[in-house]
Design an enzyme around this catalytic site. Structure first.
Site, PDB file in Angstrom:
ATOM      1  N   MET A 182      12.233  24.782   1.354  1.00  0.00           N
ATOM      2  CA  MET A 182      11.207  23.640   0.133  1.00  0.00           C
ATOM      3  C   MET A 182      12.367  22.476  -0.826  1.00  0.00           C
ATOM      4  SD  MET A 182       8.440  24.436  -2.378  1.00  0.00           S
ATOM      5  CE  MET A 182       6.911  25.059  -0.948  1.00  0.00           C
TER       6      MET A 182
ATOM      7  N   LYS B 204       1.294  -1.095  -0.134  1.00  0.00           N
ATOM      8  CA  LYS B 204      -0.633   0.461   0.247  1.00  0.00           C
ATOM      9  C   LYS B 204       0.533   1.137  -0.167  1.00  0.00           C
ATOM     10  CE  LYS B 204      -0.314  -0.262   5.232  1.00  0.00           C
ATOM     11  NZ  LYS B 204      -0.913  -0.467   5.928  1.00  0.00           N
TER      12      LYS B 204
ATOM     13  N   ARG C   2     -11.002   0.836  15.326  1.00  0.00           N
ATOM     14  CA  ARG C   2     -10.899   0.768  14.483  1.00  0.00           C
ATOM     15  C   ARG C   2     -11.836   0.524  13.306  1.00  0.00           C
ATOM     16  NH1 ARG C   2      -4.984   1.676  11.643  1.00  0.00           N
ATOM     17  NH2 ARG C   2      -5.760   0.027  10.777  1.00  0.00           N
TER      18      ARG C   2
ATOM     19  N   TYR D 298      16.761  30.540   6.308  1.00  0.00           N
ATOM     20  CA  TYR D 298      15.765  31.334   6.780  1.00  0.00           C
ATOM     21  C   TYR D 298      15.543  31.129   8.458  1.00  0.00           C
ATOM     22  CZ  TYR D 298      13.169  30.706   2.258  1.00  0.00           C
ATOM     23  OH  TYR D 298      12.441  31.506   0.560  1.00  0.00           O
TER      24      TYR D 298
HETATM   25  C1  LIG Z   1      -0.598  -2.159   6.332  1.00  0.00           C
HETATM   26  C2  LIG Z   1      -1.025  -3.350   7.199  1.00  0.00           C
HETATM   27  C3  LIG Z   1      -0.535  -4.207   8.093  1.00  0.00           C
HETATM   28  C4  LIG Z   1       1.276  -4.500   7.549  1.00  0.00           C
HETATM   29  O1  LIG Z   1       1.947  -3.815   8.779  1.00  0.00           O
HETATM   30  P1  LIG Z   1       3.331  -3.482   8.959  1.00  0.00           P
HETATM   31  O2  LIG Z   1       3.485  -3.173  10.281  1.00  0.00           O
HETATM   32  O3  LIG Z   1       3.359  -2.695   8.407  1.00  0.00           O
HETATM   33  O4  LIG Z   1       3.830  -5.269   8.345  1.00  0.00           O
HETATM   34  C5  LIG Z   1      -0.902  -5.768   7.640  1.00  0.00           C
HETATM   35  N1  LIG Z   1      -2.173  -5.406   8.187  1.00  0.00           N
HETATM   36  C6  LIG Z   1      -2.968  -4.532   8.014  1.00  0.00           C
HETATM   37  C7  LIG Z   1      -3.877  -4.765   7.807  1.00  0.00           C
HETATM   38  C8  LIG Z   1      -2.475  -3.776   7.221  1.00  0.00           C
HETATM   39  O5  LIG Z   1      -3.100  -2.410   7.295  1.00  0.00           O
END
Ligand SMILES: *Cc1c(COP(=O)(O)O)cnc(C)c1O
Length: 370
Positions: free
Chosen positions: A308, A36, A135, A260
């Site tokens: 920046m 992701k 969550r 800055y």
């Molecule tokens: C992002 C995510 C992971 C991976 O987590 P890490 O700590 O990066 O290994 C596993 N399960 C779910 C549901 C996630 O959203």
């Protein structure tokens, strides 16, 4: 000539890290490579290919849109799970591209069925239980009231039962044990009534330290990139090196202000090097007067405010450096290494935010050991 600032991603490191998990969890447990947020900033497509070659069998994304990118890049035969919630048009995208969905509320499940019916396909779904993250995900009580019947639908293929840990990176295993216990209660409820799907709860941290959490699959994110899932984690190899070059050098006297807000003043004669990387590249402004960089294998301080598009480094006036000299902001140079954890500590954050913050403006370049 392209921009001198770039993120080099060592795909062999990704493969070694996946290899470590493959070996740890054993043959009977699948490994999902979590790519992701564009592979935690490393580039989802090259990372996905590398991880699959190293023995990962699944890919995980947060959004249907991220799954679409992988499918369009030719990753057509691997199961891809959308770990986050999908709404409206995202469900259509998931079905169009054969992405598996995470579901946890009856209304979304009905939408999924309806859309699958219209398309003449079966939707693959993983049901998420909230065992303590607080969550997304349903409670154990909700799970036990009608979900098994709902999943019997001809438009659904029930593929997984899952949960997510809130504290597997902590030194105290107690809450992870509590969460696993609740999940196993959810599993037991189903086991006595229907054939079980794939059971998965472990992230990078729990998969490295708690064998009881492997179940049928582990979901590996941060550790695949070489980030430490908990402070004592060992054997992982960081994949990303963030590099730039000295663009300009000036010799300055004692008492000279830099940048800055004039937040830095030289304590003696110095050489100030300007480097073309700034907070718009994801090298955060909070690192001003905090971070160090590596030049010729030695550490030098980032001084003055990070701008920046550029930052400044102070060197001794006689330092043997030239314009064009490589500057390492993250990663190894010689025997020293600046880790994402080091930068994260300075910013009061975690390595995840350092990696995902490296902006799209920084070109990614890939290498593989031969
Ligand atoms: C992002 C995510 C992971 C991976 O987590 P890490 O700590 O990066 O290994 C596993 N399960 C779910 C549901 C996630 O959203």
């Amino acid at each position: 000539m392209t921009r001198p600032t770039e993120a080099l991603v060592d795909l062999s490191a990704i493969q070694k890290n996946i290899g470590l998990y493959r070996k740890t969890v054993g043959e009977d447990v699948a490994v999902m490579a979590v790519v992701k947020a564009d592979g935690y900033g490393h580039g989802a497509v090259p990372v996905a290919h590398a991880a699959l070659q190293a023995g990962a069998q699944w890919l995980g994304v947060a959004l249907a849109e991220e799954g679409e990118v992988l499918r369009k890049a030719g990753l057509t035969h691997v199961p891809i799970l959308i770990l986050g919630q999908s709404m409206g048009g995202q469900i259509d995208l998931a079905l169009r591209y054969g992405l598996e969905l995470t579901v946890f509320d009856p209304e979304t499940l009905r939408q999924v069925e309806d859309k699958a019916d219209k398309r003449g396909v079966k939707a693959s779904v993983h049901v998420k239980i909230d065992t303590g993250m607080g969550r997304v995900g349903m409670s154990l009580e909700e799970w036990q009231s009608g979900w098994l019947e709902r999943l019997q639908s001809p438009y659904l293929r029930w593929r997984g039962l899952m949960s997510h840990f809130a504290e597997s990176d902590s030194e105290d295993p107690e809450f992870t044990r509590v969460q696993l216990g609740r999940f196993l209660d959810a599993v037991e409820f189903a086991r006595t009534r229907v054939p079980l799907p794939i059971l998965h709860v472990a992230n990078s941290a729990s998969a490295l330290r708690y064998p009881g959490t492997y179940l049928n699959m582990v979901r590996v994110g941060i550790a695949m990139y070489g980030g430490k899932p908990f402070p004592a984690a060992e054997g992982l190899q960081p994949a990303m090196t963030l590099k730039s070059r000295i663009g300009y050098l000036k010799t300055v006297p004692k008492g000279f202000y830099v940048g800055y807000g004039r937040t830095y003043r030289t304590a003696g004669p110095a050489l100030i090097a300007t480097v073309p990387i700034g907070y718009a590249d994801g090298y955060r402004r909070g690192l001003s007067n905090q971070a160090e960089v590596l030049i010729r294998g030695r550490r030098y301080p980032v001084v003055g405010r990070i701008s920046m598009d550029q930052l400044t480094v102070a060197l001794p006036p006689d330092a043997p450096v030239r314009i064009g000299e490589a500057v390492t902001l993250l990663g190894a140079d010689g025997d020293d290494r600046i880790t994402a954890e080091e930068l994260a500590d300075k910013l009061g954050t975690i390595s995840y935010e350092i990696f995902t913050g490296i902006s799209p403006r920084v070109p990614r370049r890939y290498s593989v050991d031969t």
